[in-house]
Design a protein around this motif. Structure first.
Motif, PDB file in Angstrom:
ATOM      1  N   ARG A  19     -48.019 130.415 -11.088  1.00 16.21           N
ATOM      2  CA  ARG A  19     -47.417 129.274 -11.771  1.00 16.21           C
ATOM      3  C   ARG A  19     -47.395 128.048 -10.870  1.00 16.21           C
ATOM      4  N   GLY A  21     -45.577 124.881 -11.170  1.00 18.30           N
ATOM      5  CA  GLY A  21     -44.578 124.054 -11.839  1.00 18.30           C
ATOM      6  C   GLY A  21     -43.789 123.239 -10.842  1.00 18.30           C
ATOM      7  N   GLU A  22     -42.646 122.785 -11.303  1.00 15.35           N
ATOM      8  CA  GLU A  22     -41.776 121.918 -10.507  1.00 15.35           C
ATOM      9  C   GLU A  22     -41.445 122.527  -9.132  1.00 15.35           C
ATOM     10  N   VAL A  23     -41.210 123.832  -9.123  1.00 15.97           N
ATOM     11  CA  VAL A  23     -40.780 124.494  -7.898  1.00 15.97           C
ATOM     12  C   VAL A  23     -41.950 124.713  -6.928  1.00 15.97           C
ATOM     13  N   ILE A  53     -49.095 125.485 -15.792  1.00 16.72           N
ATOM     14  CA  ILE A  53     -49.074 124.249 -14.993  1.00 16.72           C
ATOM     15  C   ILE A  53     -48.209 123.217 -15.717  1.00 16.72           C
ATOM     16  N   SER A  54     -47.402 122.486 -14.960  1.00 18.76           N
ATOM     17  CA  SER A  54     -46.575 121.426 -15.559  1.00 18.76           C
ATOM     18  C   SER A  54     -47.055 120.085 -15.010  1.00 18.76           C
ATOM     19  N   SER A  55     -46.362 119.013 -15.367  1.00 21.09           N
ATOM     20  CA  SER A  55     -46.779 117.690 -14.897  1.00 21.09           C
ATOM     21  C   SER A  55     -46.700 117.609 -13.371  1.00 21.09           C
ATOM     22  N   ALA A  56     -45.812 118.405 -12.764  1.00 25.96           N
ATOM     23  CA  ALA A  56     -45.716 118.405 -11.298  1.00 25.96           C
ATOM     24  C   ALA A  56     -47.034 118.900 -10.688  1.00 25.96           C
TER      25      ALA A  56
ATOM     26  N   LEU B  40     -42.830 124.640 -21.046  1.00 23.39           N
ATOM     27  CA  LEU B  40     -43.360 123.457 -20.376  1.00 23.39           C
ATOM     28  C   LEU B  40     -42.539 122.214 -20.733  1.00 23.39           C
ATOM     29  N   GLU B  43     -39.164 122.456 -19.039  1.00 27.69           N
ATOM     30  CA  GLU B  43     -39.223 122.212 -17.593  1.00 27.69           C
ATOM     31  C   GLU B  43     -39.323 120.711 -17.312  1.00 27.69           C
ATOM     32  N   GLU B  44     -40.132 120.022 -18.110  1.00 27.43           N
ATOM     33  CA  GLU B  44     -40.297 118.581 -17.898  1.00 27.43           C
ATOM     34  C   GLU B  44     -38.963 117.850 -18.100  1.00 27.43           C
ATOM     35  N   LEU B 111     -46.344 115.333 -22.036  1.00 22.86           N
ATOM     36  CA  LEU B 111     -46.408 116.770 -22.313  1.00 22.86           C
ATOM     37  C   LEU B 111     -45.284 117.198 -23.261  1.00 22.86           C
TER      38      LEU B 111
END
Lengths: 115, 145
Positions: A19, A21-23, A53-56, B40, B43-44, B111
């Motif tokens: 993952r 993500g943010e972390v 995957i996130s925006s981070a 997702l 989280e954003e 997103l």
């Protein structure tokens, strides 16, 4: 998230699993910065084992790509699929990176471009 | 169904909340792909609260309420008591394919908008309440314009 790096000729292959993500994204950014500061310019990032995957994560990739562009370097991607591919399409990141199905097809193309 | 959970607004608690919402969505019959979309978007929104809702030195909470409405939609309220902020006012980034021109900001909002079926914001009782409405339980390609 698991990050592994290896080299094939002039290309650094970065394999990212799990993952992003943010972390976990800062860890990816840090690793990329280390490699870029070591003078590496050509990267193939293989995301076949990436589940999320996130925006981070996207920002980490874009930040690295921006630095590399100034240094005439480049990031290629391989193994985009499922939810991760969807995020690349929605954000249109798919159009700012050259993407390939597999590591092997990416490497042949990159070396062909090298002439 | 109605369930809620509250944690201090810190990134380290993100995974606990995501796990909670994943479980709510699974119980409501959402597909794996749709759950991934929800996760997702959430989280954003939560990352944004952790980073910006509270002024440095103070720490408030982030609270999630999951419920189903009369139309069998899953409604997720994301609540904080930080400064007033409507994430829906944030403009979407220019999706140019030029790496130098591409903005690092605004991707989170983009997103969120694409992942949920509907979204609302309101400020009530000194709280920011961002509401995700989820109609589509999945099984089809989620990418929608």
């Amino acid at each position: 998230m698991e990050i592994n790096t290896r080299r094939e000729k002039d290309v650094v292959i970065v394999t990212v699993k799990g993952r992003m993500g943010e972390v976990s994204a800062p860890e990816f950014e840090k690793r990329m910065n280390e490699l870029i500061n070591d003078g590496e310019t050509k990267f193939l990032i293989d995301l076949e084992g990436l589940e999320y995957i996130s925006s981070a994560g996207l920002r980490g990739l874009l930040a690295a790509a921006k630095i590399l562009k100034e240094r005439n370097g480049r990031i290629f991607l391989s193994g985009l699929m499922g939810a991760v591919k969807d995020v690349f399409e929605v954000s249109q990141f798919i159009s700012i990176f050259s993407t390939f199905e597999t590591v092997d097809s990416a490497l042949s193309e990159i070396w062909l471009l090298n002439g | 169904m109605i369930a809620n959970i509250k944690y201090p607004a810190k990134i380290e608690y993100l995974e606990n909340i995501l796990r909670f919402v994943r479980s709510c969505a699974r119980d409501e019959g959402f597909s794996k792909g749709r759950i991934s979309n929800i996760e997702l978007a959430l989280e954003e929104a939560l990352a944004n609260i952790c980073r910006h809702a509270y002024t440095a030195g103070t720490c408030g909470d982030m609270e999630i309420q999951c419920r189903t409405d009369d139309n069998n939609r899953l409604i997720i309220d994301i609540i904080d008591t930080g400064k007033p902020f409507n994430i829906l006012y944030v403009s979407e980034p220019d999706l140019t394919d030029d790496i130098s021109e591409r903005d690092l900001g605004g991707l989170g909002v983009l997103l969120i908008r694409r992942m949920v079926d509907d979204i609302h914001y309101c400020r009530r009782d000194d709280k920011n309440i961002l509401t995700f409405v989820l109609t589509d339980r999945g099984g089809v390609n989620m990418v929608r314009s």
